[in-house]
Design a protein around this motif. Structure first.
Motif, PDB file in Angstrom:
ATOM      1  N   SER A 195      34.926  32.465  36.334  1.00  0.00           N
ATOM      2  CA  SER A 195      36.217  32.468  35.637  1.00  0.00           C
ATOM      3  C   SER A 195      36.185  33.405  34.435  1.00  0.00           C
ATOM      4  CB  SER A 195      36.580  31.049  35.180  1.00  0.00           C
ATOM      5  OG  SER A 195      36.733  30.182  36.281  1.00  0.00           O
ATOM      6  N   THR A 233      36.319  36.917  35.689  1.00  0.00           N
ATOM      7  CA  THR A 233      37.640  37.203  36.249  1.00  0.00           C
ATOM      8  C   THR A 233      38.679  37.415  35.159  1.00  0.00           C
ATOM      9  OG1 THR A 233      37.091  35.833  38.186  1.00  0.00           O
ATOM     10  CG2 THR A 233      39.415  36.380  37.850  1.00  0.00           C
ATOM     11  N   LEU A 280      31.517  28.074  38.393  1.00  0.00           N
ATOM     12  CA  LEU A 280      32.937  28.374  38.248  1.00  0.00           C
ATOM     13  C   LEU A 280      33.260  28.913  36.859  1.00  0.00           C
ATOM     14  CD1 LEU A 280      34.848  25.506  40.114  1.00  0.00           C
ATOM     15  CD2 LEU A 280      34.076  27.718  40.968  1.00  0.00           C
ATOM     16  N   CYS A 281      32.596  28.372  35.838  1.00  0.00           N
ATOM     17  CA  CYS A 281      32.827  28.875  34.479  1.00  0.00           C
ATOM     18  C   CYS A 281      32.426  30.346  34.367  1.00  0.00           C
ATOM     19  CB  CYS A 281      32.039  28.039  33.462  1.00  0.00           C
ATOM     20  SG  CYS A 281      32.774  26.431  33.109  1.00  0.00           S
ATOM     21  N   LEU A 307      36.048  33.517  43.019  1.00  0.00           N
ATOM     22  CA  LEU A 307      36.392  32.254  42.362  1.00  0.00           C
ATOM     23  C   LEU A 307      36.989  31.272  43.364  1.00  0.00           C
ATOM     24  CD1 LEU A 307      36.644  30.600  39.763  1.00  0.00           C
ATOM     25  CD2 LEU A 307      38.844  31.721  39.351  1.00  0.00           C
TER      26      LEU A 307
END
Length: 393
Positions: free
Chosen positions: A80, A83, A76-77, A173
């Protein structure tokens, strides 16, 4: 609620989205910086090198955090970061904001690439070799889709490209946040015990011989993506002729990769031979370039290169996965990406330096010799290790 395993469809979707999003941005860098931002080609080259360097850092960091921290949050990091950086590009794509956010996006995508490869080693119900074959297919499909879409969207303005890339990363995400919260261990064991497992020295030696071969191969491969275009133009061919070679490359991958996946069990039993043949075909494509004067020989060389590519490159991750311990999956899949990214980063510079000081022919000859020598050393390391293991049994 945390699931026990990650579904293959979500992993493949993540790979497809990521590579499509990357291909919206990365191929445009040189053109955009030179034609729109009015920076020199040298400056564009430096920015691309920095982007590759930060992607390498992301590859390694992703593997480290995947093993030692939290696999879900590491993924996720990475998404992110890519993104957010792409989101800023929608509004700030002048100088120097553009290279800054491009590099931050490269760092995030480097983390994501390693996490996807690491999750591939533990998808339930499928051997890693099968998953890596499919991932290679979705990686290339994403690149084809991305570059195709860019051609239609770019005339409306660069902002729309960044909006599309941001939308894709944001979609991934959301998908990852919902579906990637898993415990990817197939056979649950004591985590503390897993953390103390150490790869033996012979296996490390084998793996790094293969990673060096992978690095050399990517240095050579980058000649196709950079310097060979000018070589073809010098032989009275057009840029369109060159771009059609990559269309041919993409079509071959899309057609042949599913066939290889179908014969995955056979190829897994002959994993070493698959890699030896693949790397040898890689070298052979440059041998053909030594005598290529007409377009049909360039097409033949690209066909040989592509078959070598789909045989060798997905097999590298499978080979590494077979030899590492449970607690080192992320680290070593990260190293696979690190060596590949390093080859991509230095390849154009190495080739251009040799061409300017000597000739294209020397570059092609060095590519043939270096790939074959690296493959021979890897094969010898495999044989030696095998003999020692047999003697120790």
């Amino acid at each position: 609620m945390q699931k026990k395993t990650l579904s293959l469809k979500w992993l493949l979707l993540g790979s497809l989205i990521t590579n499509t999003g990357i291909s919206f941005i990365w191929p445009l860098t040189t053109i955009y910086m030179h034609e729109y931002l009015h920076e020199s080609l040298t400056t564009a080259g430096i920015v691309l090198f920095a982007d590759s360097l930060f992607m390498i850092i992301g590859n390694y960091l992703g593997g480290l955090l995947f093993d030692r921290w939290n696999r879900y949050y590491t993924t996720l990091c990475g998404i992110s970061l890519a993104t957010i950086a792409t989101g800023f590009l929608i509004f700030f794509h002048g100088w120097p904001a553009y290279p800054l956010f491009l590099i931050l996006s490269g760092l995030g995508n480097g983390i994501v690439a390693t996490c996807i490869n690491s999750f591939a080693t533990v998808v339930a119900g499928r051997p890693a070799s099968y998953v890596f074959n499919l991932l290679y297919f979705t990686n290339n499909l994403g690149l084809v889709l991305g570059t195709l879409i860019v051609g239609f969207i770019l005339p409306y303005g660069i902002t729309y490209i960044f909006v599309l890339a941001f939308s894709l990363f944001a979609l991934f995400l959301i998908v990852a946040a919902i579906t990637y919260r898993v415990d990817p261990i197939k056979n649950p064991i004591n985590r503390a015990k897993a953390a103390t497992q150490v790869l033996n020295r012979r296996s490390q030696h084998q793996i790094f011989l293969l990673l060096f071969t992978l690095f050399v191969t990517w240095v050579a491969y980058e000649q196709w993506q950079s310097n060979i275009a000018a070589y073809m133009v010098a032989h009275q061919m057009t840029v369109k002729d060159y771009s059609l070679l990559w269309t041919f490359n993409a079509v071959l991958i899309v057609l042949l990769q599913p066939i290889l996946t179908y014969f995955d069990q056979f190829l897994l039993k002959h994993l070493h031979g698959r890699m030896y043949l693949g790397f040898t075909l890689f070298a052979s494509s440059f041998a053909l370039l030594l005598i290529a004067k007409s377009y049909h020989l360039f097409i033949l060389a690209m066909g040989v290169l592509t078959i070598g590519e789909i045989l060798a490159l997905p097999a590298v991750s499978t080979y590494v996965d077979q030899r590492v311990t449970l607690s080192q999956k992320g680290r070593y899949q990260g190293l696979v990406n690190v060596f590949a990214s390093a080859g991509r980063a230095v390849g154009p510079l190495v080739g251009a330096t040799i061409i300017e000081s000597s000739s294209y022919q020397l570059v092609f000859l060095l590519c043939v010799c270096s790939i074959l020598l690296a493959t021979v050393f890897f094969a010898l390391g495999n044989r030696t290790t095998g003999e020692k293991q047999t003697n120790n049994q």
